[in-house]
Motif scaffolding. Structure first.
Motif, PDB file in Angstrom:
ATOM      1  N   ASN A   1       0.869  -1.179   0.000  1.00 41.63           N
ATOM      2  CA  ASN A   1       0.000   0.000   0.000  1.00 41.63           C
ATOM      3  C   ASN A   1       0.906   1.229   0.000  1.00 41.63           C
ATOM      4  O   ASN A   1       1.195   1.824   1.039  1.00 41.63           O
ATOM      5  N   ILE A   2       1.389   1.584  -1.183  1.00 44.31           N
ATOM      6  CA  ILE A   2       2.346   2.678  -1.330  1.00 44.31           C
ATOM      7  C   ILE A   2       2.021   3.453  -2.605  1.00 44.31           C
ATOM      8  O   ILE A   2       1.004   3.189  -3.243  1.00 44.31           O
ATOM      9  N   LEU A   3       2.860   4.376  -2.977  1.00 44.65           N
ATOM     10  CA  LEU A   3       2.581   5.203  -4.148  1.00 44.65           C
ATOM     11  C   LEU A   3       2.589   4.392  -5.441  1.00 44.65           C
ATOM     12  O   LEU A   3       3.372   3.446  -5.587  1.00 44.65           O
ATOM     13  N   ALA A   4       1.745   4.793  -6.378  1.00 39.32           N
ATOM     14  CA  ALA A   4       1.671   4.099  -7.667  1.00 39.32           C
ATOM     15  C   ALA A   4       3.024   4.067  -8.356  1.00 39.32           C
ATOM     16  O   ALA A   4       3.415   3.039  -8.937  1.00 39.32           O
ATOM     17  N   GLU A   5       3.753   5.181  -8.302  1.00 43.37           N
ATOM     18  CA  GLU A   5       5.059   5.237  -8.966  1.00 43.37           C
ATOM     19  C   GLU A   5       6.017   4.212  -8.386  1.00 43.37           C
ATOM     20  O   GLU A   5       6.828   3.623  -9.109  1.00 43.37           O
ATOM     21  N   VAL A   6       5.930   3.988  -7.087  1.00 44.72           N
ATOM     22  CA  VAL A   6       6.813   3.014  -6.443  1.00 44.72           C
ATOM     23  C   VAL A   6       6.400   1.592  -6.819  1.00 44.72           C
ATOM     24  O   VAL A   6       7.244   0.736  -7.089  1.00 44.72           O
ATOM     25  N   ILE A   7       5.102   1.340  -6.845  1.00 42.68           N
ATOM     26  CA  ILE A   7       4.612   0.018  -7.255  1.00 42.68           C
ATOM     27  C   ILE A   7       5.116  -0.326  -8.651  1.00 42.68           C
ATOM     28  O   ILE A   7       5.580  -1.444  -8.907  1.00 42.68           O
ATOM     29  N   VAL A   8       5.043   0.641  -9.542  1.00 38.06           N
ATOM     30  CA  VAL A   8       5.520   0.434 -10.912  1.00 38.06           C
ATOM     31  C   VAL A   8       7.015   0.122 -10.919  1.00 38.06           C
ATOM     32  O   VAL A   8       7.480  -0.741 -11.672  1.00 38.06           O
ATOM     33  N   SER A   9       7.764   0.770 -10.041  1.00 39.13           N
ATOM     34  CA  SER A   9       9.227   0.664 -10.081  1.00 39.13           C
ATOM     35  C   SER A   9       9.761  -0.705  -9.683  1.00 39.13           C
ATOM     36  O   SER A   9      10.862  -1.070 -10.077  1.00 39.13           O
ATOM     37  N   PHE A  10       8.995  -1.470  -8.874  1.00 40.83           N
ATOM     38  CA  PHE A  10       9.537  -2.772  -8.459  1.00 40.83           C
ATOM     39  C   PHE A  10       8.597  -3.937  -8.775  1.00 40.83           C
ATOM     40  O   PHE A  10       8.604  -4.976  -8.121  1.00 40.83           O
ATOM     41  N   ALA A  11       7.813  -3.773  -9.833  1.00 44.75           N
ATOM     42  CA  ALA A  11       6.897  -4.843 -10.242  1.00 44.75           C
ATOM     43  C   ALA A  11       7.649  -6.121 -10.599  1.00 44.75           C
ATOM     44  O   ALA A  11       7.209  -7.236 -10.262  1.00 44.75           O
ATOM     45  N   ASP A  12       8.779  -6.000 -11.266  1.00 45.96           N
ATOM     46  CA  ASP A  12       9.560  -7.185 -11.640  1.00 45.96           C
ATOM     47  C   ASP A  12      10.079  -7.924 -10.413  1.00 45.96           C
ATOM     48  O   ASP A  12      10.076  -9.163 -10.369  1.00 45.96           O
ATOM     49  N   GLU A  13      10.531  -7.166  -9.399  1.00 46.88           N
ATOM     50  CA  GLU A  13      11.030  -7.784  -8.173  1.00 46.88           C
ATOM     51  C   GLU A  13       9.909  -8.519  -7.439  1.00 46.88           C
ATOM     52  O   GLU A  13      10.105  -9.614  -6.908  1.00 46.88           O
ATOM     53  N   ALA A  14       8.721  -7.901  -7.404  1.00 44.33           N
ATOM     54  CA  ALA A  14       7.583  -8.543  -6.742  1.00 44.33           C
ATOM     55  C   ALA A  14       7.225  -9.852  -7.437  1.00 44.33           C
ATOM     56  O   ALA A  14       6.900 -10.857  -6.784  1.00 44.33           O
ATOM     57  N   PHE A  15       7.303  -9.864  -8.767  1.00 41.89           N
ATOM     58  CA  PHE A  15       6.984 -11.079  -9.519  1.00 41.89           C
ATOM     59  C   PHE A  15       7.952 -12.203  -9.156  1.00 41.89           C
ATOM     60  O   PHE A  15       7.559 -13.375  -9.052  1.00 41.89           O
ATOM     61  N   LYS A  16       9.207 -11.862  -8.951  1.00 47.42           N
ATOM     62  CA  LYS A  16      10.198 -12.882  -8.590  1.00 47.42           C
ATOM     63  C   LYS A  16       9.981 -13.419  -7.182  1.00 47.42           C
ATOM     64  O   LYS A  16      10.177 -14.604  -6.923  1.00 47.42           O
TER      65      LYS A  16
END
Length: 313
Positions: free
Chosen positions: A248-263
Motif C-alpha cells: 500500500n504505497i505510491l503508484a510510482e513506487v509500485i511500478v518501479s519494483f513490479a519485476d522484483e515482486a513477480f520474482k
C-alpha cells in the motif's frame, strides 16, 4: 511548550506522500480533514462516534495537518518541510493548491486535537480498527486490530488501507507466508496475521515506521508472530517465497519494483497493491502485466484503487 499545527491544503492523490514528508520531518502526529468523511457511510454501529463539523473541512481537496514543536529549529524545519512537499511535483504528484500555513497551539491542545479524527472503524464485516484511546466492546466474531497511529501513517481509515484489508481477507489462507511492503503502522501485517497467515514479514524504509509498527504488534500481542525490518522495498528478498505480497504505497513506487515482486511471489501466489489514485490505475496494471502478473480484480473507493494480481503457475 508551544506547538504548531501545520496545515497543507492539497489533493486526495497527495495525502500519502505529503503525510510521509511530514512524518519523516518529525511531526508528532498527522491528521486528515477530507470532505469525503462528511458523507462516508461508516455504518450504524459506529455512526454515533463521529461528530464532524463541515466548517473544519475544505470545499474541495483535503487538509493534511501535522504538529511540530516550536523549538529553536522550528523555522528551519518549516522551510525544509515546504521545500520537500513542493518537490513532490517532480514525481508527477498533483498537489492542488499546495497552500501551507500554521497556527500556534498549547501542549494540552495538540495532544488531543489530532485524536478526534480517529475512531473505531468497521473495515469489513468482521474487522474493526480501534485506536488505543477508544473504549470499544467487542462483539462475537469481531476481529479487533488495536492501533496507536503515533508517527506512522496508516490508521485504517484511509480508503487505500480499507481496500487492502478487504483484499487480504479474501486472499490470505491459513499457513500462508505474507510480505507487507511499506508497512507504516503495521496495520496490514496485523490483518494478515488475524486472517491466519503463519509467517509475516513487514518492511519499511523509514525507521520511525518500523518502530511504530513494532509498538502496534505489542499492543495486539503479535510481536512473536510478525517480523518488522527496515528495508528498501523487496531488496535482498529471496525468490518464490511469498504466498501473498501486499504493498500500500505510491503508484510510482509500485511500478518501479513490479519485476522484483513477480520474482518474490510464489507461482500461483497473489500480489495486492493499493495507494493508487484512479488516474494512475492503467499505469500500474500495465506494469504488473508487463512483469508477468495476471490481474484478477480491481476495486475502487473514493477515487482510490486496489489491484489484486496473480503469478501464473
Amino acid at each position: 511548550m508551544k506547538w504548531a499545527e501545520f496545515r497543507v491544503h492539497t489533493t486526495q492523490e497527495a495525502i500519502e506522500p505529503v503525510s510521509n514528508v511530514l512524518h519523516e520531518s518529525g511531526a508528532a502526529g498527522v491528521a486528515i480533514e477530507d470532505p469525503h468523511d462528511l458523507v462516508q457511510d461508516w455504518g450504524d454501529k459506529f455512526g454515533e462516534m463521529y461528530d464532524l463539523s463541515p466548517d473544519d473541512y475544505p470545499e474541495e481537496g483535503v487538509y493534511v495537518k501535522a504538529y511540530f514543536p516550536m523549538n529553536d529549529s522550528f523555522s528551519a524545519t518549516m522551510d525544509l518541510v515546504k521545500d520537500r512537499i513542493l518537490q513532490l511535483t517532480q514525481c508527477e504528484i498533483n498537489l492542488g493548491q499546495a497552500t501551507m500555513e500554521y497556527v500556534e497551539v498549547d501542549d494540552e491542545d495538540w495532544a488531543n486535537a489530532w485524536k478526534k479524527y480517529y475512531h473505531p472503524v468497521q473495515v469489513t464485516e468482521r474487522v474493526i480498527i480501534v485506536p488505543t484511546w477508544e473504549d470499544y466492546q467487542a462483539q462475537e466474531n469481531d476481529i479487533i486490530i488495536e492501533l496507536d497511529p503515533g508517527m506512522a501513517f496508516g490508521t485504517g481509515t484511509h480508503p487505500t488501507t480499507i481496500l487492502s484489508i478487504r483484499a487480504l481477507e479474501q486472499t490470505v489462507e491459513a499457513n500462508d507466508r505474507v510480505i507487507d511492503v511499506g508497512t507504516g503502522s503495521g496495520v496490514l501485517a496485523l490483518a494478515a496475521w488475524k486472517f491466519g497467515a503463519q509467517t509475516i514479514t513487514a518492511y519499511d524504509l523509514d525507521q520511525v515506521a518500523v518502530t511504530s509498527a513494532k509498538e502496534n504488534l505489542v499492543l495486539n500481542q503479535a510481536d512473536h508472530a510478525i517480523e518488522v525490518k527496515q528495508n528498501n522495498l523487496l531488496e535482498g528478498v529471496q525468490e518464490n517465497v511469498a504466498d501473498v505480497i501486499v504493498a500500500n504505497i505510491l503508484a510510482e513506487v509500485i511500478v518501479s519494483f513490479a519485476d522484483e515482486a513477480f520474482k518474490v511471489v510464489k507461482p500461483g501466489g497473489s500480489y495486492i497493491t493499493s495507494g493508487i489514485i484512479t488516474r494512475k490505475k492503467a499505469d500500474v496494471i500495465d506494469a504488473l502485466e508487463s512483469a508477468g502478473f495476471i490481474v484478477d480484480e480491481v476495486t475502487e473507493l473514493n477515487d482510490w484503487v486496489a489491484i489484486k494480481a496473480r503469478k501464473p503457475v
